[in-house]
Design a protein around this motif. Structure first.
Motif, PDB file in Angstrom:
ATOM      1  N   ALA A  26       3.200 -10.984  -3.254  1.00 55.95           N
ATOM      2  CA  ALA A  26       3.936 -10.053  -4.112  1.00 55.95           C
ATOM      3  C   ALA A  26       3.021  -8.955  -4.640  1.00 55.95           C
ATOM      4  O   ALA A  26       3.366  -7.762  -4.601  1.00 55.95           O
ATOM      5  CB  ALA A  26       4.588 -10.817  -5.266  1.00 55.95           C
ATOM      6  N   ALA A  29       1.994  -6.681  -1.685  1.00 56.96           N
ATOM      7  CA  ALA A  29       3.113  -5.869  -1.160  1.00 56.96           C
ATOM      8  C   ALA A  29       3.477  -4.763  -2.142  1.00 56.96           C
ATOM      9  O   ALA A  29       3.770  -3.636  -1.737  1.00 56.96           O
ATOM     10  CB  ALA A  29       4.317  -6.770  -0.881  1.00 56.96           C
ATOM     11  N   LYS A  30       3.444  -5.087  -3.436  1.00 54.24           N
ATOM     12  CA  LYS A  30       3.754  -4.068  -4.447  1.00 54.24           C
ATOM     13  C   LYS A  30       2.739  -2.933  -4.399  1.00 54.24           C
ATOM     14  O   LYS A  30       3.056  -1.790  -4.738  1.00 54.24           O
ATOM     15  CB  LYS A  30       3.744  -4.693  -5.845  1.00 54.24           C
ATOM     16  CG  LYS A  30       5.013  -5.440  -6.200  1.00 54.24           C
ATOM     17  CD  LYS A  30       4.890  -5.897  -7.649  1.00 54.24           C
ATOM     18  CE  LYS A  30       5.860  -6.976  -7.990  1.00 54.24           C
ATOM     19  NZ  LYS A  30       5.624  -7.536  -9.318  1.00 54.24           N
ATOM     20  N   GLY A  32       1.560  -1.754  -1.819  1.00 53.61           N
ATOM     21  CA  GLY A  32       1.755  -1.009  -0.576  1.00 53.61           C
ATOM     22  C   GLY A  32       1.071  -1.617   0.634  1.00 53.61           C
ATOM     23  O   GLY A  32       1.042  -0.997   1.704  1.00 53.61           O
ATOM     24  N   GLU A 219      10.079 -11.135  -4.848  1.00 53.07           N
ATOM     25  CA  GLU A 219       9.442  -9.827  -5.097  1.00 53.07           C
ATOM     26  C   GLU A 219       8.667  -9.356  -3.872  1.00 53.07           C
ATOM     27  O   GLU A 219       8.709  -8.169  -3.506  1.00 53.07           O
ATOM     28  CB  GLU A 219       8.482  -9.922  -6.276  1.00 53.07           C
ATOM     29  CG  GLU A 219       9.158 -10.081  -7.625  1.00 53.07           C
ATOM     30  CD  GLU A 219       8.123 -10.254  -8.720  1.00 53.07           C
ATOM     31  OE1 GLU A 219       7.130  -9.507  -8.746  1.00 53.07           O
ATOM     32  OE2 GLU A 219       8.291 -11.159  -9.553  1.00 53.07           O
ATOM     33  N   GLN A 222      11.038  -8.129  -1.322  1.00 51.89           N
ATOM     34  CA  GLN A 222      11.638  -6.868  -1.786  1.00 51.89           C
ATOM     35  C   GLN A 222      10.710  -5.690  -1.505  1.00 51.89           C
ATOM     36  O   GLN A 222      11.163  -4.579  -1.257  1.00 51.89           O
ATOM     37  CB  GLN A 222      11.892  -7.001  -3.290  1.00 51.89           C
ATOM     38  CG  GLN A 222      12.785  -5.952  -3.892  1.00 51.89           C
ATOM     39  CD  GLN A 222      12.901  -6.156  -5.402  1.00 51.89           C
ATOM     40  OE1 GLN A 222      12.583  -7.207  -5.943  1.00 51.89           O
ATOM     41  NE2 GLN A 222      13.334  -5.114  -6.082  1.00 51.89           N
ATOM     42  N   HIS A 223       9.410  -5.966  -1.534  1.00 50.99           N
ATOM     43  CA  HIS A 223       8.433  -4.897  -1.308  1.00 50.99           C
ATOM     44  C   HIS A 223       7.896  -4.908   0.121  1.00 50.99           C
ATOM     45  O   HIS A 223       6.824  -4.364   0.396  1.00 50.99           O
ATOM     46  CB  HIS A 223       7.296  -4.986  -2.328  1.00 50.99           C
ATOM     47  CG  HIS A 223       7.727  -4.587  -3.704  1.00 50.99           C
ATOM     48  ND1 HIS A 223       8.310  -5.481  -4.585  1.00 50.99           N
ATOM     49  CD2 HIS A 223       7.719  -3.392  -4.328  1.00 50.99           C
ATOM     50  CE1 HIS A 223       8.605  -4.842  -5.704  1.00 50.99           C
ATOM     51  NE2 HIS A 223       8.266  -3.579  -5.578  1.00 50.99           N
TER      52      HIS A 223
END
Lengths: 526, 184
Positions: A26, A29-30, A32, A219, A222-223
């Motif tokens: 998470a 990925a958040k 990027g 999360e 989602q990213h």
């Protein structure tokens, strides 16, 4: 000859989708990063979490067998999960913090290992995690609680079983507080609040309990993070010099073998399988396994020695109600790890656990000596008047308690793991004290009868412990292998000591710390 | 005590049966009507296992304990096997464990009472299980008797008390988040 299929490089390759791996995924990925998660088990969704202690067993470990030995086994298959979300899907959401005195036991008591960090280093991460997840509890009532922000949600209510047993603690001059829970007492986003139906062990499909399916993994997806199921990682691939990971080799359900390149590899396959994977990743420069140049890989395996106290009360206790992890907590026995000679460790009570009639932690198993008509009579009585609590002790990290490889092989023709664990006599003495105290408490609460069962292992920690030096530890304080900086280990295998609290909150805090360190130093790693 | 309504529910309790490679959802009466054989036990073994289960947990035989074990052993070694043994330190496949334990029990019953397990009286069965639970059966050859007792008792408890009907028999509200599609 087996064909190895080459995949395109990803930024972060995470092995395992449990609490630690999902959190790493998470965070990355958040930021990027292109994140790939490889999960050895099957895909699970919230709809798979059926309310049944029989069906709940499908959440437990069913991967490569683990050979266990020692006088206090770790109970691997019961304590480990299998599939999306790993063990955290069936964990109970009991999230107390480690205490200050858990971090320097060698310095303070001459026992075990020192962590390379202190509570103060970890506190901000505990606070941020609890704010993000939404913990419930009553910080003021936890008189033993180390410093930290108050809980963002009010405590869950205390139901009849908890009220009955709490009288015993009061009568003994002891203290209780609502358990700090990663379970919603109020709705949060799309996650509902708890309805106290006692099915936590079978997995919580309404999202009240913070398992990765509704928190970090959701999360991460989602990213943009991608998760691939039934993909068993066979080894970490290294460059020729053996100082940098190139990725991993894994095998899918069809038997195809892939070479997956990655800038950073995060091993979060839970304690035993993470160590096994490092053993399997031998290399010319690491002939005895990756992370094992100082013969430390797999050492200091720990499990919390635990004892359950059971009783029958005159009051109606509704034992099927509440949460599997209990309603109340007592850590009066935490502050002094050497309260008596020849005894070592802190301990805590988790009080008034919800119990269903069947399964290993169910009502029928509490009196395994009963059968026939006596069992029938007991079941009808106990399902109305049953009370239970579990005491959890520190474990001492012993060098000879170790995860190694067996001579036996699994279906992929890879050596299976061996897990040896003995209990230190000083801890065994502590468990005896704890049992006596527990029975006294139940008697003081008015139990018409009370009893206990065999000691069991709860949670699995150690094996790839963190430390300041490669001579004393496998990983650094951020979980990086001392020898290969772009391999991070995440999970309870990093713990140098076990403390006497449930580990998932600490796993999450450490994972957040490690993941942010990874991003901060990305240019050096990639 | 099971009331008439619950008895009717019991007769409607659905189990999955493997018939010629396909899974059929049938209740026990339908399975008996079709004379579906057990997949892992012959007739004698099934009768003995049923009697032993009933001695451990009254009502377990009617609740389908043998079907439960038989069906789960068909998934042996697979992750979908729902027997408690999967986390009791026994490596799969589990069928040899059950067959060895049952054979040991059959022989021990023969030596002690000169009868098959299925024909033991209630008192004899009670005596037998007491000895089994404390590893006191002479000549027992198989997995430790007390461990086999523990495993079989757990299976019988699952069948009798681990389902919605079992909860109802104990007057425990089931309160499912997600109701299981089948008992097991």
């Amino acid at each position: 000859m087996t064909t190895i299929i080459q995949n395109d490089e990803v930024d972060v390759l995470v092995v395992g989708s449990g609490a630690a791996g999902s959190l790493y995924a998470a965070v990355a990925a958040k930021a990027g990063k292109h994140v790939m998660i490889l999960e050895a088990g099957p895909e699970r969704t919230l709809n798979d979490l059926q309310s049944s202690q029989i069906w709940a067993r499908q959440l437990k470990w069913a991967g490569s067998p683990v050979e266990e030995s020692g006088n206090h086994k770790i109970g691997h298959n019961f304590n480990s999960g299998f599939g999306t979300g790993g063990s955290a899907v069936h964990h109970y959401g009991v999230w107390p913090r480690l205490h200050d005195n858990d971090f320097n036991t060698q310095s303070d008591y001459g026992v075990g290992l020192d962590w390379p960090i202190n509570y103060a280093d970890l506190q901000p991460f505990y606070d941020r995690i609890q704010s993000h997840i939404g913990l419930s509890g009553d910080a003021k009532a936890e008189r033993w609680r180390p410093s930290g922000e108050a809980y963002p949600m009010p405590a869950l209510p205390i139901l009849s079983q908890g009220q009955v047993i709490a009288k015993g603690f009061q009568a003994k001059g002891m203290h209780t507080a609502p358990i700090p829970y990663a379970v919603n007492s109020l709705p949060k986003g799309e996650r509902h609040s708890c309805i106290f139906d006692g099915w936590c062990d079978a997995g919580c499909p309404n999202g009240a309990l913070a398992n990765p399916l509704v928190t970090s993994l959701a999360e991460a997806r989602q990213h943009g993070a991608k998760i691939f199921h039934r993909c068993q990682v066979r080894r970490v691939l290294l460059n020729k010099r053996g100082d940098k990971a190139l990725g991993v080799e894994y095998q899918n359900a069809a038997g195809d073998i892939f070479s997956q390149k990655a800038k950073v590899v995060v091993l979060a396959a839970f304690t035993v399988q993470t160590a096994r994977l490092l053993w399997l990743s031998e290399h010319e420069k690491h002939p005895r396994g990756l992370g094992n140049n100082h013969d430390l890989l797999g050492r200091y395996l720990m499990t919390h020695p635990a004892h359950t106290i059971w009783g029958l009360f005159k009051e109606q206790t509704q034992p099927h109600m509440g949460l599997s992890g209990g309603q109340l907590i007592c850590q009066d026995g935490y502050a002094n790890k050497q309260a008596k000679p020849n005894r070592y460790g802190s301990y805590q009570w988790l009080i008034a656990n919800a119990c269903k009639p069947n399964d290993l932690l169910g009502i029928a198993t509490s009196r395994a000596d009963l059968f026939g008509k006596k069992l029938e009579a007991f079941m009808h009585d106990a399902t109305k008047h049953f009370g239970t609590m579990v005491g959890i002790c520190d474990d001492i990290p012993l060098a000879d308690n170790r995860i190694t490889l067996s001579q036996k092989k699994d279906t992929l023709n890879l050596p299976i793991a061996k897990a040896h664990h003995d209990i230190d006599p000083r801890v065994a003495t502590l468990t005896e004290h704890m049992v006596k105290e527990g029975l006294d408490i139940f008697n003081a609460a008015g139990a018409r009868e009370s009893w206990t069962g065999p000691r069991a292992g709860m949670h699995i920690m150690g094996g790839t412990v963190m430390g300041d030096s490669a001579k004393t530890s496998v990983c650094n304080p951020f979980g990086q292998l001392h020898d290969v900086a772009n391999v991070f280990v995440a999970g309870p295998s990093l713990f140098p000591t076990s403390g006497a609290v449930n580990p998932t909150f600490t796993v999450s805090a450490l994972s957040l710390m490690g993941a942010e360190h990874m991003l901060k130093h990305w240019s050096q790693l990639s | 005590m099971i009331k008439r309504r619950q008895f009717l529910q019991a007769s409607a309790l659905v189990f999955s049966f493997n018939v010629a490679g396909s899974w059929l959802e049938l209740n026990c009466a339908q399975a008996a009507e079709l004379k579906l054989p057990y997949q892992n036990f012959n007739k004698t073994q099934a009768l003995d296992l049923s009697r032993l289960s009933e001695g451990l947990v009254p009502g377990a035989a009617q609740a389908g304990a043998v079907h439960f074990i038989d069906q789960q052993l068909q998934r042996d070694g697979a992750e979908n096997c729902l027997l408690m043994i999967r986390y009791l330190g026994v490596d799969p496949p589990f069928k040899p464990f059950y067959l060895a334990g049952l054979e040991a029990a059959q022989k021990a019953a023969g030596e002690k009472f000169n009868k098959s397990l299925a024909l033991l009286s209630d008192d004899e069965l009670n005596t037998f299980i007491t000895a089994m639970a404390s590893d006191a059966l002479k000549g027992w050859q198989g997995p430790p008797a007390s461990f086999f007792y523990f495993v079989l008792r757990a299976d019988a408890v699952d069948a009798k008390y681990g389902t919605e009907l079992g909860f109802a028999d104990l007057a425990v509200p089931y309160m499912a988040h997600i109701k299981p599609k089948t008992a097991w």
